[in-house]
Design an enzyme around this catalytic site. Structure first.
Site, mmCIF file in Angstrom:
data_model
loop_
_atom_site.group_PDB
_atom_site.id
_atom_site.type_symbol
_atom_site.label_atom_id
_atom_site.label_comp_id
_atom_site.label_asym_id
_atom_site.label_seq_id
_atom_site.Cartn_x
_atom_site.Cartn_y
_atom_site.Cartn_z
ATOM 1 N N LEU A 65 0.868 -1.176 0.000
ATOM 2 C CA LEU A 65 0.000 0.000 0.000
ATOM 3 C C LEU A 65 0.905 1.225 0.000
ATOM 4 O O LEU A 65 1.884 1.279 0.742
ATOM 5 C CB LEU A 65 -0.899 0.028 1.243
ATOM 6 C CG LEU A 65 -2.000 -1.030 1.346
ATOM 7 C CD1 LEU A 65 -2.716 -0.913 2.688
ATOM 8 C CD2 LEU A 65 -3.004 -0.894 0.211
ATOM 9 N N ASP A 66 0.584 2.215 -0.834
ATOM 10 C CA ASP A 66 1.358 3.458 -0.849
ATOM 11 C C ASP A 66 1.318 4.106 0.535
ATOM 12 O O ASP A 66 0.370 3.882 1.302
ATOM 13 C CB ASP A 66 0.797 4.429 -1.889
ATOM 14 C CG ASP A 66 1.095 3.978 -3.314
ATOM 15 O OD1 ASP A 66 1.950 3.094 -3.477
ATOM 16 O OD2 ASP A 66 0.464 4.505 -4.253
ATOM 17 N N PRO A 67 2.309 4.933 0.873
ATOM 18 C CA PRO A 67 2.361 5.540 2.214
ATOM 19 C C PRO A 67 1.065 6.197 2.675
ATOM 20 O O PRO A 67 0.670 6.040 3.834
ATOM 21 C CB PRO A 67 3.488 6.565 2.081
ATOM 22 C CG PRO A 67 4.409 5.948 1.081
ATOM 23 C CD PRO A 67 3.507 5.264 0.084
ATOM 24 N N VAL A 69 -1.991 5.554 1.715
ATOM 25 C CA VAL A 69 -3.140 4.641 1.670
ATOM 26 C C VAL A 69 -3.277 3.912 3.008
ATOM 27 O O VAL A 69 -2.291 3.522 3.626
ATOM 28 C CB VAL A 69 -2.984 3.630 0.518
ATOM 29 C CG1 VAL A 69 -4.168 2.664 0.487
ATOM 30 C CG2 VAL A 69 -2.855 4.365 -0.815
#
EC number: 5.4.99.25
Length: 333
Positions: A65-67, A69
């Site tokens: 997951l992107d930071p 998210v």
């Protein structure tokens, strides 16, 4: 789940154990925890925090997951890291806030969402850590939850490896307004759901409670055995006598099978389990349930990934030398 008995068999409780009755130290090295990832840290950082707070040698997350998210981030503890690729088989679900850069008619928005259901083509974004080749991904479901001006809140169920940020960009381009992803939360990650995710602080508190007071009750509520993350796979239950051979990567033969789940096909991944419910390995079925029940000999599952460590069950099998193999092949001819 409906299991069909091929051959009745009993298990010896001197070997192995019920996954839900493992001692807490074993559980921490063969378990998993679903973290409610906060906005800010990377998925790798979250997995490292879990590893350090539980004093483990290794831990790995089951889906980046992107930071910024948030949401369900399964973390494999200790030896469970070998199960992570299996978690990517089921779809994932997200709730996304999309912001349009211009006004658009409701009818046009609804039509674009319909267009992006099913098979879509995606090229990974520039920042992606993979080769930027065109790939096909499936959008199983996409549903508009709410529209407020240029903000669109929607839910989507998609194939693992789908880039939601790119999906939003492509829908905005197709709509003619352009758009960007404002917020994203993962609600389902393979077999894991948002409502079972726990906060990092709660995990730390439960661990400290166990270490300082000896009370493992809260920690057991948060840490699940690795088998919990394999519930989505159809099962083949094997006899005790077949377990160690499979642990060494041997193909599963019909003679080692006790029970088979109904509806297994040759185009899926199946879980090989002991009579106590322990995960042994996963593999590719070489025949369907009906044929497995009928056959008295021969190979039934090709093992693709071993989960259980060898030596937990007694070794009853013998290694075949090259001469034996040559003789067997000659007999077939």
């Amino acid at each position: 789940m409906e299991l069909i008995v091929k051959e009745e068999s009993k298990t010896d409780y001197n070997y192995g154990s019920d996954p839900y009755k493992r001692d807490i130290k074993t559980l921490l090295n063969t378990g998993l925890v679903v973290i409610d990832k906060p906005s800010g840290p990377t998925s790798h950082e979250v997995a490292a925090w879990v590893r350090n707070m539980l004093n483990l040698v290794k831990a790995g997350h089951g889906g980046t997951l992107d930071p910024k998210v948030t949401g369900a981030l399964p973390v494999a503890l200790g030896n469970t890291t070998k199960c992570v690729p299996i978690w990517h088989i089921p779809p994932k679900e997200y709730v996304c806030l999309m912001h349009l850069h211009d006004d658009a008619k409701l009818e046009d928005i609804e039509n674009i969402f319909k267009e992006f259901t099913g098979r879509i083509h995606q090229r990974p974004p520039l920042k992606a850590a993979v080769k930027r080749s065109l790939r096909i991904r499936k959008i199983y479901e996409i549903e508009i939850l709410e529209i407020d001006g240029r903000d669109i809140l929607f839910r989507t169920k998609c194939q693992s490896g789908t880039y939601l940020r790119k999906l939003v960009d492509d829908m905005g381009e197709a709509l003619g307004t352009s758009a960007h992803m404002q917020e994203l939360r993962r609600t389902i990650s393979g077999p894991f759901y948002e409502n079972e995710a726990v906060y990092l602080q709660d995990l730390l508190d439960a661990y400290i409670f166990w270490k300082e007071d000896g009370n493992e009750e809260e920690l057991r509520k948060l840490v699940k055995p690795l088998e919990y993350g394999l519930q989505h796979l159809k099962k083949i239950i094997v006899k005790d006598s077949a377990v160690d051979a499979v642990c060494h990567g041997a193909t599963l033969y019909s003679s080692g099978v006790s029970k088979i789940e109904k509806g297994i096909g040759t185009d899926e991944v199946v879980l090989i389990e002991t009579l106590k419910g322990e995960a042994v390995a996963v593999g590719k079925p070489l025949m369907n349930t009906k044929d497995m029940l009928k056959t008295e000999e021969g190979e039934v599952v090709e093992i693709t990934r071993v989960i259980m460590e060898p030596g937990i069950y007694p070794r009853i099998w013998k290694k075949r030398n090259k001469n034996d193999k040559t003789k067997a092949e000659s007999k077939k001819k």
